[in-house]
Design an enzyme around this catalytic site. Structure first.
Site, PDB file in Angstrom:
ATOM      1  N   GLY A  30       0.807  -1.210   0.000  1.00 17.03           N
ATOM      2  CA  GLY A  30       0.000   0.000   0.000  1.00 17.03           C
ATOM      3  C   GLY A  30       0.841   1.260   0.000  1.00 17.03           C
ATOM      4  O   GLY A  30       2.034   1.228  -0.288  1.00 17.03           O
ATOM      5  N   HIS A  33       2.259   4.555  -5.065  1.00 20.42           N
ATOM      6  CA  HIS A  33       2.854   5.680  -5.787  1.00 20.42           C
ATOM      7  C   HIS A  33       3.046   5.275  -7.247  1.00 20.42           C
ATOM      8  O   HIS A  33       2.576   4.209  -7.661  1.00 20.42           O
ATOM      9  CB  HIS A  33       4.166   6.116  -5.119  1.00 20.42           C
ATOM     10  N   HIS A  36       4.258   1.695  -8.041  1.00 23.26           N
ATOM     11  CA  HIS A  36       3.197   0.684  -8.026  1.00 23.26           C
ATOM     12  C   HIS A  36       2.315   0.843  -9.266  1.00 23.26           C
ATOM     13  O   HIS A  36       1.906  -0.141  -9.888  1.00 23.26           O
ATOM     14  CB  HIS A  36       2.310   0.841  -6.786  1.00 23.26           C
ATOM     15  N   GLN A  60       7.960  -9.628   7.807  1.00 17.57           N
ATOM     16  CA  GLN A  60       9.170  -9.112   7.152  1.00 17.57           C
ATOM     17  C   GLN A  60       9.745  -7.892   7.877  1.00 17.57           C
ATOM     18  O   GLN A  60      10.708  -7.291   7.415  1.00 17.57           O
ATOM     19  CB  GLN A  60       8.920  -8.832   5.674  1.00 17.57           C
ATOM     20  N   LYS A 157      13.196  -2.045  -8.150  1.00 17.23           N
ATOM     21  CA  LYS A 157      13.554  -1.314  -6.922  1.00 17.23           C
ATOM     22  C   LYS A 157      14.012  -2.282  -5.836  1.00 17.23           C
ATOM     23  O   LYS A 157      14.963  -2.015  -5.106  1.00 17.23           O
ATOM     24  CB  LYS A 157      12.318  -0.525  -6.468  1.00 17.23           C
ATOM     25  N   ARG A 196       8.525   4.782   1.764  1.00 18.62           N
ATOM     26  CA  ARG A 196       9.272   5.322   2.907  1.00 18.62           C
ATOM     27  C   ARG A 196       9.809   6.727   2.644  1.00 18.62           C
ATOM     28  O   ARG A 196      10.210   7.405   3.602  1.00 18.62           O
ATOM     29  CB  ARG A 196      10.407   4.375   3.296  1.00 18.62           C
TER      30      ARG A 196
HETATM   31  P1  AMP Z   1       5.907  -2.440  -1.681  1.00 19.94           P
HETATM   32  O1  AMP Z   1       4.525  -1.867  -1.573  1.00 19.94           O
HETATM   33  O2  AMP Z   1       6.987  -1.510  -1.238  1.00 19.94           O
HETATM   34  O3  AMP Z   1       6.010  -3.811  -1.061  1.00 19.94           O
HETATM   35  O4  AMP Z   1       6.174  -2.650  -3.232  1.00 19.94           O
HETATM   36  C1  AMP Z   1       5.299  -3.417  -4.019  1.00 19.94           C
HETATM   37  C2  AMP Z   1       5.944  -3.637  -5.359  1.00 19.94           C
HETATM   38  O5  AMP Z   1       6.178  -2.386  -5.989  1.00 19.94           O
HETATM   39  C3  AMP Z   1       7.307  -4.344  -5.249  1.00 19.94           C
HETATM   40  O6  AMP Z   1       7.422  -5.300  -6.284  1.00 19.94           O
HETATM   41  C4  AMP Z   1       8.272  -3.209  -5.440  1.00 19.94           C
HETATM   42  O7  AMP Z   1       9.524  -3.606  -5.977  1.00 19.94           O
HETATM   43  C5  AMP Z   1       7.525  -2.326  -6.411  1.00 19.94           C
HETATM   44  N1  AMP Z   1       8.049  -0.962  -6.354  1.00 19.94           N
HETATM   45  C6  AMP Z   1       8.221  -0.188  -5.254  1.00 19.94           C
HETATM   46  N2  AMP Z   1       8.788   0.991  -5.586  1.00 19.94           N
HETATM   47  C7  AMP Z   1       8.986   0.957  -6.924  1.00 19.94           C
HETATM   48  C8  AMP Z   1       9.555   1.876  -7.860  1.00 19.94           C
HETATM   49  N3  AMP Z   1      10.035   3.073  -7.502  1.00 19.94           N
HETATM   50  N4  AMP Z   1       9.598   1.503  -9.165  1.00 19.94           N
HETATM   51  C9  AMP Z   1       9.126   0.290  -9.550  1.00 19.94           C
HETATM   52  N5  AMP Z   1       8.582  -0.612  -8.723  1.00 19.94           N
HETATM   53  C10 AMP Z   1       8.515  -0.292  -7.420  1.00 19.94           C
END
Ligand code: AMP
Length: 306
Positions: A30, A33, A36, A60, A157, A196
């Site tokens: 969630g 941005h 996502h 995690q 990322k 973050r």
């Molecule tokens: P998270 O919500 O941080 O667990 O991220 C969910 C998915 O979005 C993961 O596969 C991340 O690698 C991807 N993600 C997060 N930030 C970025 C970004 N700046 N560019 C591309 N993918 C991203």
């Protein structure tokens, strides 16, 4: 968009999806941005049915990490998912994912089934976050078993996460599933977008954009080297770009790594570019202290694949 809060509800819905349909899945925590958005947009283009999950996965997070403060922006998230024409949002509670009582943060008190990809999980991020990938693999395989997607989308990322999940899928013969790796989405300054980043002031985000500039310095050296180059020479160049921020305590480097793309073994010596076509990941984790709120310290990661 359908919203499901229980495992049973989404499994029932999934059972009714026509078996000829291709299902794409994007797991997230969630605070969505543009990073996502790019994953979900591609999933929408490539699949008949798109499922997104939002779950801030306790297993995690280490006990000293930011689980309680992790940004939660559900109203905005839902609006983005509606706009992207997502078919189903899975929004489970902790007790749904870790029945019957949820999961304690202390690994020694955790009981039940966990999935651990040995070896590569203890490199890079795993050195500082020893149980992180065990938590990631465990939640992702639970989500895969619930959603049963054909394609699942992950961002570069978190490149180590992708490599470990791909290994898990291969090792466990999950042959009906393909993982897709999507490029890093960055802000105008070059800072990789991350939920973050929301913890930081604009000034600090501007300074943090030097993280990606440092990686670009390393990339350039690797791409243009005419003589044998050592990893520590490259690391020294990156640190010299960051010197001002290191000296005033804004950047504390956890690691600057140049590692083999598959094994994540550190590479210490690089032959001249023309003589090698080895694929490496230049990656870093930096603790960024916000000069406007010095009690705020955020650990940011970034990488470039060369
Ligand atoms: P998270 O919500 O941080 O667990 O991220 C969910 C998915 O979005 C993961 O596969 C991340 O690698 C991807 N993600 C997060 N930030 C970025 C970004 N700046 N560019 C591309 N993918 C991203």
């Amino acid at each position: 968009m359908k919203v499901f809060n229980t495992v049973q509800e989404i499994i029932q819905w999934r059972a009714q999806v026509d078996s000829s349909k291709i299902i794409g899945f994007v797991p997230t925590m969630g605070c969505l941005h543009e990073g996502h958005r790019s994953l979900i947009k591609t999933a929408r283009e490539e699949n008949d049915v798109v499922v997104v999950s939002i779950f801030v996965n306790p297993s995690q997070f280490a006990p000293n990490e930011d689980l309680d403060n992790y940004p939660r922006t559900l109203i905005n998230d839902k609006a983005m998912l509606e706009e992207l024409k997502v078919d189903a949002l899975f929004l489970p509670t902790e007790k749904e994912m870790y029945p019957p009582n949820g999961i304690p943060l202390d690994p020694s008190k955790q009981i039940g089934t966990f999935v651990n990809v040995q070896g590569i999980s203890s490199r890079l991020e795993g050195k500082t976050r020893p149980n992180f990938f065990r938590g990631v693999c465990t939640i992702v395989i639970k989500l895969f078993n619930i959603v049963r997607p054909n394609l699942a989308y992950f961002g570069q990322k978190d490149i180590q996460q992708f490599i470990i999940l791909q290994k898990m899928v291969d090792d466990l013969f999950m042959t009906t599933l393909k993982l897709r790796l999507m490029p890093i989405i960055r802000g105008d300054s070059g800072l990789a977008l991350s939920s973050r980043n929301n913890y930081l002031s604009q000034t600090s985000k501007d300074h943090a954009s030097f993280i990606s500039k440092g990686l670009q310095v390393a990339e350039k050296l690797l791409k243009e080297n005419k003589t044998v180059l050592k990893a520590d020479q490259i690391q020294t160049e990156v640190k010299s770009l960051w010197k001002k921020y290191i000296d005033d305590g804004e950047f504390k480097i956890d690691y600057i790594s140049i590692a083999d793309f598959k094994t994540l073994d550190e590479v210490d010596v690089f032959e001249p570019t023309a003589e090698t076509n080895r694929k490496v990941i230049i990656s870093t984790a930096v603790y960024v202290k916000d000069p406007e709120n010095p009690s705020t310290i955020v650990r940011l990661i970034d990488n470039i694949i060369v």
